[in-house]
Design an enzyme around this catalytic site. Sequence first.
Site, PDB file in Angstrom:
ATOM      1  N   LYS A  86       0.838  -1.075   0.032  1.00 20.21           N
ATOM      2  CA  LYS A  86       0.203  -0.001   0.059  1.00 20.21           C
ATOM      3  C   LYS A  86       0.867   1.215  -0.104  1.00 20.21           C
ATOM      4  CE  LYS A  86      -4.253  -2.093   1.478  1.00 20.21           C
ATOM      5  NZ  LYS A  86      -5.265  -2.030   2.356  1.00 20.21           N
ATOM      6  N   LYS A  99      -6.403 -10.867  -5.322  1.00 18.39           N
ATOM      7  CA  LYS A  99      -7.687 -11.007  -4.834  1.00 18.39           C
ATOM      8  C   LYS A  99      -8.767 -10.006  -4.944  1.00 18.39           C
ATOM      9  CE  LYS A  99      -7.126  -8.680  -0.317  1.00 18.39           C
ATOM     10  NZ  LYS A  99      -8.461  -8.322   0.266  1.00 18.39           N
ATOM     11  N   LYS A 119     -12.002  -4.558  -1.909  1.00 21.11           N
ATOM     12  CA  LYS A 119     -12.905  -3.309  -1.803  1.00 21.11           C
ATOM     13  C   LYS A 119     -12.435  -2.310  -2.279  1.00 21.11           C
ATOM     14  CE  LYS A 119     -13.323  -2.430   2.566  1.00 21.11           C
ATOM     15  NZ  LYS A 119     -12.647  -3.302   3.639  1.00 21.11           N
TER      16      LYS A 119
END
Length: 327
Positions: free
Chosen positions: A111, A193, A196
């Site tokens: 991230k 994956k 969200k």
Amino acid sequence: MTTRLTGFTPSGDLHLGNYLGAIRPIVARQQHADTIAFISDLHALTLDHDPDAVRRRTLEFAALLMAAGADPERLLLMVQSHVPEHTELHYLLECTTGYGEAQRMIQFKEKSRQQQHQVRLSLLTYPVLMAADILLYDTDEVPVGNDQSQHVELARDVATRFNSRYGQTFAIPQAVNPAFAARIMDLAAPDAKMSKSASSAAGSLRLLDEPDTLRRKVMRAVTDPGDEVVYDPAGKPGVANLLAVLAACTDGDPVTLASQFDRYSDLKRAVADAVVATVGPVRERYLALAADPEYLRSVLRDGAKRARERAGDKVRAAKEAIGLLPA
Ligand code: ADP
Ligand code: TRP
């Protein structure tokens, strides 16, 4: 009694991966375990965020958890920032965690690399806040998808270190991953994956998608070369993901299910039916609950009050153990 806890960060739209990986496992055990589910709103502040969206999603997630079966009479449902003991313990645990340990977290590496603006310090320390979330309630089991297992491992290490330096204070938690649904993949990019924040609209089966949208996304899912339906996550990741979704939704197992289909299109139709049967009722109940935000807020207020009663004792014990003078 075993204590189970998990959190949901209001930073995107909840999807089938969240449901199968974390929501369903916590709801399934609420009658038999001491169960805590919370909206980890503080974690939503670790990346660039929109304040209005965080507020709106916090209530939306609470309603979705209830729509998925979380019963506030049976489990503790609350919002993390309503229980200030989480941040209080966070600091004490920062004093028990190494800089290198936090920097090694895979999610931090990924991230922080993706951030276009400044990387927030809280992105580095967020797993320590997550450890506080877990350790505050003497949690034994943390149902999470695979991506969070490393953070639960950190919580174990920190708890073990705190206990050995300052005296027995925290229970040692462990991650529990669901059998086939620990890592549901993006339908449009089955090497990543379902997520969200990162998945495209086509790749993510959102809990609030209409049945037709869910069906269309499944029918358009990326499959693999060849036409044989076999469960081979390495060789045929797209098909394996569809089989994992079908297995998780129907309580079957992917290898047996694979033998029941001759063609990709038949498999896709079965997956679409199973997904609509699983997600459709959740959306229906959500729409009813969302119509009464005052009720939702009262549930969350009550949850926070109960959580604070429990968490207060633990923070006091940790403060004394680490050397702070009682007030
Ligand atoms: P996301 O990664 O989609 O932003 P979170 O990290 O907030 O979602 O995840 C909430 C919970 O859902 C966590 O327990 C996480 O491990 C689980 N989870 C997230 N994505 C998946 C997935 N694709 N398959 C299974 N579980 C998942
Ligand atoms: N970090 C988790 C996520 O992004 C959410 C979360 C916060 C959590 N605190 C937690 C999960 C404690 C389990 C236990 O998915």
